[in-house]
Design an enzyme around this catalytic site. Structure first.
Site, PDB file in Angstrom:
ATOM      1  N   ALA A 188       1.125  -6.683   4.749  1.00 56.63           N
ATOM      2  CA  ALA A 188      -0.402  -7.201   3.744  1.00 56.63           C
ATOM      3  C   ALA A 188       0.027  -8.825   3.411  1.00 56.63           C
ATOM      4  O   ALA A 188      -0.525  -9.876   3.352  1.00 56.63           O
ATOM      5  CB  ALA A 188       0.729  -7.014   2.116  1.00 56.63           C
ATOM      6  N   ALA A 200       9.930  -0.156   5.306  1.00 56.82           N
ATOM      7  CA  ALA A 200       9.662   0.910   3.847  1.00 56.82           C
ATOM      8  C   ALA A 200       8.391   1.996   4.585  1.00 56.82           C
ATOM      9  O   ALA A 200       8.457   2.655   2.865  1.00 56.82           O
ATOM     10  CB  ALA A 200       9.560   0.186   2.877  1.00 56.82           C
ATOM     11  N   GLY A 201       7.528   1.385   5.015  1.00 59.35           N
ATOM     12  CA  GLY A 201       5.953   2.713   5.025  1.00 59.35           C
ATOM     13  C   GLY A 201       5.406   2.229   4.117  1.00 59.35           C
ATOM     14  O   GLY A 201       4.220   2.353   3.576  1.00 59.35           O
ATOM     15  N   LEU A 202       5.151   0.946   3.499  1.00 57.90           N
ATOM     16  CA  LEU A 202       4.555   0.325   2.341  1.00 57.90           C
ATOM     17  C   LEU A 202       3.566  -0.578   2.255  1.00 57.90           C
ATOM     18  O   LEU A 202       2.638  -1.599   2.608  1.00 57.90           O
ATOM     19  CB  LEU A 202       5.782  -0.158   0.791  1.00 57.90           C
ATOM     20  CG  LEU A 202       5.986   0.418   0.397  1.00 57.90           C
ATOM     21  CD1 LEU A 202       6.838  -0.393  -0.425  1.00 57.90           C
ATOM     22  CD2 LEU A 202       5.734   1.584   0.011  1.00 57.90           C
ATOM     23  N   GLY A 203       3.289  -0.790   3.746  1.00 58.18           N
ATOM     24  CA  GLY A 203       2.628  -2.324   4.499  1.00 58.18           C
ATOM     25  C   GLY A 203       3.184  -3.960   3.987  1.00 58.18           C
ATOM     26  O   GLY A 203       2.240  -4.435   4.041  1.00 58.18           O
ATOM     27  N   GLY A 204       4.426  -3.853   3.406  1.00 57.78           N
ATOM     28  CA  GLY A 204       4.721  -5.510   2.900  1.00 57.78           C
ATOM     29  C   GLY A 204       4.190  -5.976   4.138  1.00 57.78           C
ATOM     30  O   GLY A 204       3.569  -7.274   3.920  1.00 57.78           O
ATOM     31  N   GLY A 205       4.810  -6.465   5.382  1.00 60.24           N
ATOM     32  CA  GLY A 205       3.944  -7.235   6.196  1.00 60.24           C
ATOM     33  C   GLY A 205       3.070  -7.191   6.748  1.00 60.24           C
ATOM     34  O   GLY A 205       2.530  -8.898   6.760  1.00 60.24           O
ATOM     35  N   ASP A 250      -3.086  -1.486  10.662  1.00 59.27           N
ATOM     36  CA  ASP A 250      -3.429  -1.371   9.404  1.00 59.27           C
ATOM     37  C   ASP A 250      -3.627  -2.753   8.775  1.00 59.27           C
ATOM     38  O   ASP A 250      -3.860  -3.073   7.532  1.00 59.27           O
ATOM     39  CB  ASP A 250      -2.011  -0.291   8.521  1.00 59.27           C
ATOM     40  CG  ASP A 250      -0.675  -1.914   9.216  1.00 59.27           C
ATOM     41  OD1 ASP A 250      -0.879  -2.192   9.794  1.00 59.27           O
ATOM     42  OD2 ASP A 250       0.391  -1.652   8.419  1.00 59.27           O
ATOM     43  N   LYS A 289       0.897  -1.294   0.378  1.00 53.10           N
ATOM     44  CA  LYS A 289       0.139  -0.302   0.043  1.00 53.10           C
ATOM     45  C   LYS A 289       0.604   1.671  -0.300  1.00 53.10           C
ATOM     46  O   LYS A 289       2.214   1.034   0.450  1.00 53.10           O
ATOM     47  CB  LYS A 289      -1.018   0.303   1.154  1.00 53.10           C
ATOM     48  CG  LYS A 289      -0.174  -0.458   2.836  1.00 53.10           C
ATOM     49  CD  LYS A 289       0.341   1.447   2.652  1.00 53.10           C
ATOM     50  CE  LYS A 289       1.020   0.931   4.593  1.00 53.10           C
ATOM     51  NZ  LYS A 289       1.392   2.598   4.959  1.00 53.10           N
ATOM     52  N   PRO A 324      10.189  -3.856  -0.147  1.00 53.89           N
ATOM     53  CA  PRO A 324      10.859  -4.047   1.016  1.00 53.89           C
ATOM     54  C   PRO A 324      10.045  -3.735   2.137  1.00 53.89           C
ATOM     55  O   PRO A 324       9.248  -3.193   2.645  1.00 53.89           O
ATOM     56  CB  PRO A 324      11.990  -2.536   0.337  1.00 53.89           C
ATOM     57  CG  PRO A 324      11.383  -2.284  -1.267  1.00 53.89           C
ATOM     58  CD  PRO A 324       9.733  -2.937  -1.031  1.00 53.89           C
TER      59      PRO A 324
END
Length: 288
Positions: free
Chosen positions: A104, A97-102, A136, A11, A94
């Site tokens: 997600a 990173a602020g992309l919510g990978g974990g 989140d 995200k 990554p």
């Protein structure tokens, strides 16, 4: 039982406003969140006893992972014991990173568990299970375009972001979420981010209007060397035609929002000469 797989799309925070600290120690947030096509892949299969998680190239924390906690919460909601499960992550997004990978990845696991063990579970219940693990998680379970309030768990669907492209770049340092929140001071120095204006632009289908309102209050608490790096990435994206650029989440990943017919290769190529983690992506609609 066969192995099943699910995409775990990342995200970006199109708009991220922080309103203040709450009595419970969390922060009151107001964010416009967007799922993008940069994604991990999560696989699930029954195997023996207990819960195992593997992810090539990823150092897993000691103790229970978020994935295990989510699986336990899911089966507790069903009133059933946790079966033996093996979960495998194929990582692309990554970390830190602020992309919510974990988040997600956990959300994808919850969607897999629902499809296999409780297909009639209401979407709201699955989101609530995710909310027991992280603020989140409900958005990452649902996906699409949404206004997130409270800790991030109160969601209101918004009209989809118009067709567009993203270039996403993570500079070569991490910004863990907890320490970033600890830097916040509510003394009038945080910028006001126009999440409502972003929502109104989306309601009009106005991509340029939405792009003009991208912003992130966390950028105000970057250290000087961090800010220089973030601003350099944003400048590169804007110089190559991005309609808007901002840091996502607690950073340090930066995204540029481009019109659908815009050429994004120039921005990506220039950034790849300086950074190892650069991606092109598109918006993704609701996952549930």
């Amino acid at each position: 039982m066969k192995k099943s797989t699910q995409d775990a799309p990342a995200k970006v925070n199109l708009a991220l406003d922080i309103l203040g600290r709450r009595p419970d120690g969390y922060h009151e947030m107001r964010m416009v969140m967007q799922t993008v096509s940069l994604r991990d892949t999560v696989s699930l299969e029954e195997a023996g006893e207990g819960f195992t998680l593997s992810a090539q190239g990823l150092v897993l924390p000691e103790g229970k992972t978020l994935e295990q906690r989510a699986a336990e919460a899911f089966f507790a909601a069903l009133g059933r014991p946790l079966p033996g499960l093996r979960v495998t992550l194929e990582k692309r997004t990554p970390a830190y990173a602020g992309l919510g990978g974990g988040s997600a990845d956990v959300a994808a696991l919850l969607r897999l568990l629902r499809a296999r063990y409780a297909p009639d579970m209401p979407e709201e219940t699955l989101e609530a299970v995710g909310g027991q693990v992280g603020s989140d998680m409900p958005f990452c379970v649902r996906g699409g375009t949404a206004l997130a309030e409270g800790r991030g768990e109160r969601l209101t669907d918004l009209p989809p972001l118009p067709e567009c492209r993203f270039v996403v770049c993570k500079p070569g340092f991490d910004l863990p979420t907890g320490p970033m929140f600890a830097r916040l001071r509510f003394d009038g120095t945080l910028p006001a981010i126009d999440a409502d204006g972003m929502a109104s632009a989306l309601a009009r289908g106005d991509l340029e209007g939405a792009a003009k309102r991208v912003g992130n209050a966390f950028e105000a608490v970057l250290a000087p060397e961090e800010r220089r790096e973030i601003e350099a990435v944003k400048e590169t994206l804007l110089r190559h035609g991005a309609l808007g650029a901002a840091m996502s989440g607690s950073g340090p990943a930066v995204f540029g929002l481009f019109a659908p017919g815009a050429e994004t290769a120039g921005a990506a190529e220039e950034l790849k000469r300086r950074y190892a983690q650069v991606f092109e992506a598109e918006p993704v609609r609701r996952l549930l």
